[in-house]
Design an enzyme around this catalytic site. Structure first.
Site, PDB file in Angstrom:
ATOM      1  NE  ARG A 186     -17.138  13.407   9.234  1.00 46.92           N
ATOM      2  CZ  ARG A 186     -16.048  13.271   8.639  1.00 46.92           C
ATOM      3  NH1 ARG A 186     -15.758  12.144   8.406  1.00 46.92           N
ATOM      4  NH2 ARG A 186     -15.445  14.398   8.243  1.00 46.92           N
ATOM      5  NE  ARG A 214     -11.967   9.116   9.531  1.00 44.82           N
ATOM      6  CZ  ARG A 214     -11.979  10.335   8.461  1.00 44.82           C
ATOM      7  NH1 ARG A 214     -11.545  11.377   9.114  1.00 44.82           N
ATOM      8  NH2 ARG A 214     -12.698  10.149   7.704  1.00 44.82           N
ATOM      9  N   GLY A 248      -0.807   4.594  -0.233  1.00 46.93           N
ATOM     10  CA  GLY A 248      -1.409   5.649  -0.003  1.00 46.93           C
ATOM     11  C   GLY A 248      -0.672   6.663   1.288  1.00 46.93           C
ATOM     12  CG  LEU A 249      -2.022  10.326   2.935  1.00 41.36           C
ATOM     13  CD1 LEU A 249      -2.962  11.110   3.669  1.00 41.36           C
ATOM     14  CD2 LEU A 249      -1.242  11.262   2.525  1.00 41.36           C
ATOM     15  CB  ALA A 250      -0.667   4.528   6.208  1.00 38.22           C
ATOM     16  CD  GLU A 298     -10.199   3.906   5.769  1.00 39.02           C
ATOM     17  OE1 GLU A 298      -9.868   5.061   5.177  1.00 39.02           O
ATOM     18  OE2 GLU A 298     -11.594   3.739   5.650  1.00 39.02           O
ATOM     19  N   GLY A 339       0.859  -1.358  -0.079  1.00 43.32           N
ATOM     20  CA  GLY A 339       0.005   0.049  -0.168  1.00 43.32           C
ATOM     21  C   GLY A 339       0.940   1.167   0.049  1.00 43.32           C
ATOM     22  CG  HIS A 350     -16.654   9.212   4.611  1.00 45.98           C
ATOM     23  ND1 HIS A 350     -16.181   9.509   3.380  1.00 45.98           N
ATOM     24  CD2 HIS A 350     -15.992   9.880   5.553  1.00 45.98           C
ATOM     25  CE1 HIS A 350     -15.345  10.406   3.397  1.00 45.98           C
ATOM     26  NE2 HIS A 350     -15.074  10.661   4.710  1.00 45.98           N
ATOM     27  CG  LEU A 392      -6.339  13.174   5.178  1.00 47.45           C
ATOM     28  CD1 LEU A 392      -6.407  14.516   4.500  1.00 47.45           C
ATOM     29  CD2 LEU A 392      -6.097  12.137   4.421  1.00 47.45           C
TER      30      LEU A 392
HETATM   31  C1  LIG Z   1     -14.101  11.083  -0.430  1.00 42.21           C
HETATM   32  C2  LIG Z   1     -13.059  11.075   0.919  1.00 42.21           C
HETATM   33  C3  LIG Z   1     -12.784  12.122   1.563  1.00 42.21           C
HETATM   34  C4  LIG Z   1     -12.049  12.262   2.707  1.00 42.21           C
HETATM   35  N1  LIG Z   1     -11.757  13.264   3.377  1.00 42.21           N
HETATM   36  C5  LIG Z   1     -11.103  13.309   4.515  1.00 42.21           C
HETATM   37  C6  LIG Z   1     -10.461  14.323   4.985  1.00 42.21           C
HETATM   38  O1  LIG Z   1     -10.877  15.590   4.657  1.00 42.21           O
HETATM   39  N2  LIG Z   1      -9.856  14.422   6.070  1.00 42.21           N
HETATM   40  C7  LIG Z   1      -9.225  13.051   6.603  1.00 42.21           C
HETATM   41  O2  LIG Z   1      -8.493  13.172   7.611  1.00 42.21           O
HETATM   42  N3  LIG Z   1      -9.642  12.054   5.959  1.00 42.21           N
HETATM   43  C8  LIG Z   1     -10.557  12.019   5.050  1.00 42.21           C
HETATM   44  N4  LIG Z   1     -10.962  10.895   4.385  1.00 42.21           N
HETATM   45  C9  LIG Z   1     -10.530   9.675   4.837  1.00 42.21           C
HETATM   46  C10 LIG Z   1      -9.015   9.503   4.354  1.00 42.21           C
HETATM   47  O3  LIG Z   1      -8.849   9.891   3.164  1.00 42.21           O
HETATM   48  C11 LIG Z   1      -8.486   8.043   4.156  1.00 42.21           C
HETATM   49  O4  LIG Z   1      -8.842   7.310   5.471  1.00 42.21           O
HETATM   50  C12 LIG Z   1      -6.987   7.863   4.215  1.00 42.21           C
HETATM   51  O5  LIG Z   1      -6.636   8.641   3.142  1.00 42.21           O
HETATM   52  C13 LIG Z   1      -6.533   6.352   4.167  1.00 42.21           C
HETATM   53  O6  LIG Z   1      -5.097   6.235   3.813  1.00 42.21           O
HETATM   54  P1  LIG Z   1      -4.310   4.989   3.809  1.00 42.21           P
HETATM   55  O7  LIG Z   1      -2.914   5.494   3.456  1.00 42.21           O
HETATM   56  O8  LIG Z   1      -4.776   4.422   5.122  1.00 42.21           O
HETATM   57  O9  LIG Z   1      -5.109   3.890   2.567  1.00 42.21           O
HETATM   58  P2  LIG Z   1      -5.245   4.374   1.297  1.00 42.21           P
HETATM   59  O10 LIG Z   1      -4.895   5.690   0.718  1.00 42.21           O
HETATM   60  O11 LIG Z   1      -6.718   3.936   0.830  1.00 42.21           O
HETATM   61  O12 LIG Z   1      -4.246   3.571   0.393  1.00 42.21           O
HETATM   62  C14 LIG Z   1      -4.277   2.160   0.374  1.00 42.21           C
HETATM   63  C15 LIG Z   1      -3.323   1.610  -0.525  1.00 42.21           C
HETATM   64  O13 LIG Z   1      -3.071   0.190  -0.246  1.00 42.21           O
HETATM   65  C16 LIG Z   1      -3.087  -0.412  -1.710  1.00 42.21           C
HETATM   66  N5  LIG Z   1      -3.533  -1.585  -1.500  1.00 42.21           N
HETATM   67  C17 LIG Z   1      -4.971  -2.023  -0.880  1.00 42.21           C
HETATM   68  N6  LIG Z   1      -4.787  -3.303  -0.935  1.00 42.21           N
HETATM   69  C18 LIG Z   1      -3.654  -3.770  -1.476  1.00 42.21           C
HETATM   70  C19 LIG Z   1      -3.189  -5.182  -1.990  1.00 42.21           C
HETATM   71  N7  LIG Z   1      -4.119  -6.159  -1.838  1.00 42.21           N
HETATM   72  N8  LIG Z   1      -2.243  -5.131  -2.747  1.00 42.21           N
HETATM   73  C20 LIG Z   1      -1.467  -4.202  -3.103  1.00 42.21           C
HETATM   74  N9  LIG Z   1      -1.940  -2.910  -2.651  1.00 42.21           N
HETATM   75  C21 LIG Z   1      -2.914  -3.039  -2.293  1.00 42.21           C
HETATM   76  C22 LIG Z   1      -3.621   0.723  -2.548  1.00 42.21           C
HETATM   77  O14 LIG Z   1      -3.332   0.250  -3.875  1.00 42.21           O
HETATM   78  C23 LIG Z   1      -3.360   2.054  -2.018  1.00 42.21           C
HETATM   79  O15 LIG Z   1      -1.904   2.118  -2.476  1.00 42.21           O
HETATM   80  C24 LIG Z   1     -11.806  11.051   3.075  1.00 42.21           C
HETATM   81  C25 LIG Z   1     -12.437   9.825   2.578  1.00 42.21           C
HETATM   82  C26 LIG Z   1     -13.014   9.913   1.553  1.00 42.21           C
HETATM   83  C27 LIG Z   1     -13.419   8.663   0.962  1.00 42.21           C
END
Ligand SMILES: Cc1cc2nc3c(=O)[nH]c(=O)nc-3n(C[C@H](O)[C@H](O)[C@H](O)COP(=O)(O)OP(=O)(O)OC[C@H]3O[C@@H](n4cnc5c(N)ncnc54)[C@H](O)[C@@H]3O)c2cc1C
Ligand code: SF4
Ligand code: FES
Lengths: 261, 644
Positions: free
Chosen positions: B337, B442, B42-44, B432, B40, B408, B448
């Site tokens: 919410r 939350r 994403g941010l994390a 997440e 993954g 959400h 984020l």
């Molecule tokens: C529309 C929307 C608006 C939001 N607005 C806000 C906000 O304003 N403020 C806030 O704090 N939060 C907000 N959130 C929540 C926040 O965006 C997310 O909780 C957060 O970005 C999750 O980050 P993450 O790095 O955990 O996961 P993600 O960004 O979901 O990244 C997951 C990663 O894992 C990879 N992955 C997953 N499964 C696999 C697999 N089996 N094999 C290989 N790769 C895989 C994906 O490719 C991706 O790279 C919002 C959410 C939504 C839906």
């Protein structure tokens, strides 16, 4: 059923879709009919309907890239009736809605066409060249941990806003597909000018622009001939001004290069 | 198994510093001898991969996207919290901690949440240094806004695109390490299993989504940063590809799954417009700062609106029910919410919903436009109004928006201890994908913050503690556990292709989503949950007899990818229902109709349910075992939330 427009009539359409099993095999256009398409559907929802139908018939669904369907991730990338992301200005494919089309229309759907973006399958292309351009210098070299307090770097609001505008590029590649030379200048310039405008980006400004431009050439993107189709088709409105900034940065870098490599 | 949170002893404010001092360090010369897999980006994940590589570890990073820049984090709109107190309005680390614990309805672990609030300030510094263009004041300093009803202005933002700018920052740091050769990046690679050797996570199995090749990868430790599972409901605000597969496969390999039923339903999303609907679009929470939520006062009036005989503008003030303002005079439209969502549902259940489906309420900007100007409103919300119009073909400057709640965010996730380690040694979960910081609900702008806190500032320390105790010997994929896991993945692909049934993966997914939304959504009760459980079990059986996928496993095959994810969603859905049934109380996003006060508000039961429910996989077709981590609150007093 329909939400906003209960009177809108469902449409029947002819789709001419590029089908190509993989990178090695030649592709061709195949015709499909889709029926009862609601004008409230998004373009990709219309393709979902086609794909469900194909799957039910035991045929291979059309591969295409998409994810957020909100115009922000940059995944979707269809060349619709000869235009990047279709007929609506300032709109990604996923945000294009079927109400922009009419009953009986024929719609041609192709992948981005550029040597630097080889086809994976059908409408899905490989845009990893963009990643390699960023890897060549699209960053500020700071490790996690040592950063000064955020407010120790005041930045005039106008500058910060301009940097933000440039930073909103979603990396979709529509600019490349729209350009007759398949140039990546708009994409590269967006990152170069974001970082050139900000004080954080100054230190590495010269090597950055040189290395990113060099990588762009290595990837096989064409030269920029200043026609501006890229900016006209960019879904988020990245402006040509960024290309001017890039050119200026590039000339300064060439004149006073501190790129020792 | 007794769950040990490993939260350090001592005063709350000193725990993290003390822990950082006590964790073992890996000798700098040895760091390059350790391989870490990060799944993954994403941010994390991007933050973790970049930071670990900067420290000297060899990182292999994986994403199913074509580029790390496309992770779902890109879509976050509103902002990111940090206890900077730049506005001099009384914010502090303790206040952010307190708000987060309280907002989570007292179902999160104090020590983790306090650490989150502590490192929040470092995140902003780090992002600014990377060149993230946060909003600024005319004086050149960083701007803040108040978000989600918080009483201080602690939210940093980049117009309505905060997630995009933060992710592009983390992506740039990651790209730099890829260029240096410290991170090997695998795009379009989906993790389909975790490999456990002698009780320790030692690698993963992936499938290349372009060629179909199944690969094995070994490392000294594995970090999952694979996001949330909101798409179990089919329709949600999550990106289309978001799925539970990585977490679920880890669960089946021994990682406990915590609080799966804690899901967040966001009150302001664009309503469903038809059966073809593929996803729902969020309209930022910030709109409730100025918009007023209402429905027609009577069912008869609502009926006429639904038929298109009346427009909202035709309804007189006296005939409107501004239900949030009426029921919650202190907070009005800014209630949290979960409260806003439940009330909207209640109005629609009463037959007062609007839109042709009756599943919508109005969010009206007429007052603020009159009070200020359309110009001023456009300055603030222009891009959202534009997006709304693109999707609905209605102009929200002239007509109130129609909104409805949508799934959400998922607070539940893999159980982790203070080090973010799951119950499988060497397997970590961040962002997440873990359950850790948000309890049962939350707060806005905190996801984020958590993703970046985990990735930049927590995992780089805590993983060192584990690695320092692991010999720096090269790891390989020679162990039979790799071959076995790989064969398992291949067999499953073959199985999915061989069923050749009549229903598409999407059809199963829709059915599941419908069950989850009806019975395990905004309001739940024992009877409905039991019904859903039986139905989901049935659906699972049907899936494995009747799913239809064409083509082969040796090519790009999106229907095949989808089928595998839906199969996992179905199993997770069952567990969510079990968890919701176990929790005989209402808290945060989990509202059990049997546990409500007389005026219909949530009734928490701290004596019996102040625990984290951590579910343990017991084998195919076996009920999962419930393990409890009791939550101890030493620094906050548990109170019933009240927004009246
Ligand atoms: C529309 C929307 C608006 C939001 N607005 C806000 C906000 O304003 N403020 C806030 O704090 N939060 C907000 N959130 C929540 C926040 O965006 C997310 O909780 C957060 O970005 C999750 O980050 P993450 O790095 O955990 O996961 P993600 O960004 O979901 O990244 C997951 C990663 O894992 C990879 N992955 C997953 N499964 C696999 C697999 N089996 N094999 C290989 N790769 C895989 C994906 O490719 C991706 O790279 C919002 C959410 C939504 C839906
Ligand atoms: S510049 Fe515009 S068209 Fe080009 S990649 Fe960026 S967003 Fe897409
Ligand atoms: S699918 Fe994300 S921009 Fe279109």
């Amino acid at each position: 059923m329909a939400g906003s427009n209960p009177n809108a009539k469902p449409m029947n359409l002819t789709l001419k879709v590029w089908r190509q099993p993989n990178r090695q095999t030649e592709g061709s256009i195949v015709d499909y009919q889709v029926k009862d398409i609601s004008p409230d559907m998004s373009f990709l929802e219309m393709l979902d309907v086609l794909n469900e139908d194909l799957l039910h018939k035991g045929q291979d669904p059309v591969a295409f890239d998409h994810d957020c369907r909100e115009g922000i991730c940059g995944s979707c990338d269809l060349f619709i009736n000869g235009r990047s992301h279709g007929p609506e200005k300032g709109t990604t494919t996923c945000q294009l809605h079927m109400r922009k089309f009419s009953d009986g229309d024929t719609i041609t759907i192709e992948p981005w066409r550029a040597n630097a973006f080889p086809v994976n399958k059908d409408l899905s292309v490989d845009r990893s060249a963009f990643d390699r351009i960023i890897q060549a210098g699209g960053y500020v070299s700071v490790n996690t941990g040592g950063a000064p307090d955020g407010n120790e770097i005041p930045i005039p609001k106008e500058i910060s806003d301009r940097a933000f505008e440039a930073a909103t590029c979603i990396g979709c590649g529509a600019c490349v597909a729209a350009c007759k030379n398949a140039s990546a200048m708009l994409f590269v310039s967006a990152k170069v000018s974001q970082l050139a405008l900000l004080p954080q980006g100054q230190v590495e400004a010269k090597t950055r622009v040189e290395n990113m431009v060099a990588q762009m050439d290595i990837e096989g993107f064409g030269a920029c001939s200043n026609i501006g189709s890229c900016a006209a088709e960019c879904p988020v409105g990245i402006s040509l001004e960024n290309i001017a900034i890039l050119n200026r940065e590039f000339l300064t870098a060439k004149a006073t290069s501190n790129n020792l490599a | 198994m007794v769950l040990n949170s490993k939260a350090p002893e001592g005063p709350l404010a000193e725990k993290w510093d003390k822990h950082k001092f006590n964790v073992k360090l890996v000798n700098p010369a040895n760091k390059r001898k350790y391989d870490v897999i990060v799944v993954g980006t994403g941010l994390a994940g991007a933050a973790a991969a970049a930071s670990l590589a900067e420290l000297g570890y060899n990182v292999k990073a994986f994403t199913y996207h074509d580029s790390p820049r496309r992770a779902h984090s890109i879509a976050a709109q509103g902002g990111i919290n940090a206890a900077k107190n730049y506005q001099n309005d009384g914010d502090s680390v303790f206040r952010l901690f307190y708000d987060t614990i309280k907002g989570g309805d007292y179902r999160a672990r104090e020590a983790n949440v306090y650490r989150l609030a502590q490192v929040s300030v470092n995140i902003i510094d780090q992002c600014v240094a990377q060149g993230v263009p946060f909003a600024r004041e005319y004086g050149g300093l960083l701007a803040n806004r108040s978000f989600g009803g918080a009483q201080v202005s602690r939210t940093f933002y980049a117009r309505g695109q905060t997630g995009q700018q933060l992710l592009l920052g983390a992506y740039s740091a990651l790209s730099r390490q890829i260029a240096y050769g410290k991170v090997k990046m695998y795009t379009r690679s989906e993790m389909l299993d975790v490999v456990v050797v002698d009780g320790q996570a030692r690698g993963i199995i992936t499938r290349n989504l372009v060629t179909g090749e199944v690969q094995t990868h070994a490392a000294h430790a594995v970090v999952l940063a694979t996001g949330g599972y909101g798409n179990v409901f089919y329709l949600s605000t999550n990106a289309m590809y978001c799925n539970a597969t990585a977490a679920w496969r880890a669960h089946k390999k021994g990682a406990y799954f915590a609080n799966p039923c804690f899901t967040q339903i966001h009150p302001t999303c664009i309503p469903v417009s038809g059966d073809y609907q593929s996803k729902l679009t969020l309209m930022s929470e910030s709109l409730r700062n100025d918009g007023r939520v209402w429905v027609p006062k009577t069912v008869a009036l609502a009926e006429r609106v639904r038929k298109g005989e009346l427009k909202p503008q035709d309804i007189q003030e006296d005939d409107r029910d501004y239900f949030l303002e009426r029921k919650y005079p202190a907070f009005g439209n800014l209630v949290p919410r979960d409260v806003a969502s439940r009330n909207a549902k209640q109005m629609c259940d009463e037959g007062r919903g609007v839109g042709s489906s009756g599943l919508a309420v109005y969010l009206d900007f007429a007052d603020v436009i009159k009070r200020t100007s359309a110009e001023a409103v456009s300055q603030k919300y222009g891009n959202l109004f534009e997006m709304y119009e693109k999707i609905t073909d209605e102009n929200p400057y002239q007509m109130p928006m129609r909104i409805y709640p949508a799934v959400h965010y998922t607070m539940g996730g893999l159980w982790v201890d203070y080090n973010l380690q799951t119950t499988v040694p060497g397997l970590y979960a961040t962002g997440e994908c873990n359950f850790s910081d948000h309890g049962a609900n939350r707060l806005g702008a905190s996801a984020l913050m958590q993703g970046l806190a985990d990735g930049y500032f927590v995992i780089p320390y805590t993983i060192g503690d584990y690695l320092a105790a692991t010999p720096p010997k090269p790891v390989t994929t020679d162990h039979p556990a790799f071959a076995e896991a790989k064969a398992g993945v291949q067999a499953r692909v073959e199985q999915l292709l061989s069923i050749k049934g009549n229903r598409t993966p999407d059809e199963f997914h829709k059915k599941l989503g419908h069950l989850m939304w009806e019975y395990c959504g905004m309001a739940r009760n024992a009877e409905g949950l039991k019904y859903a459980k039986a139905e989901i079990a049935k659906l699972r059986k049907e899936f494995w007899q009747d799913v239809k996928v064409v083509g082969s496993g040796e090519e790009m095959n999106q229907a095949l990818e989808k089928a595998g994810r839906v199969a996992d969603f179905i199993e997770l859905g069952e567990l969510m229902v079990d968890d919701a049934l176990d929790r005989n109380e209402s808290c945060g996003g989990h509202f059990r109709e049997e546990y409500a006060t007389e005026d219909g508000e949530a009734m928490r039961r701290d004596d019996e349910y102040a625990y984290v429910a951590a579910w343990e996989y017991m084998g195919e077709n076996q009920p999962e075992r419930l393990n409890k981590e009791e939550l101890v609150f030493e620094n906050v007093k548990l109170t019933q939330r009240s927004y009246k």
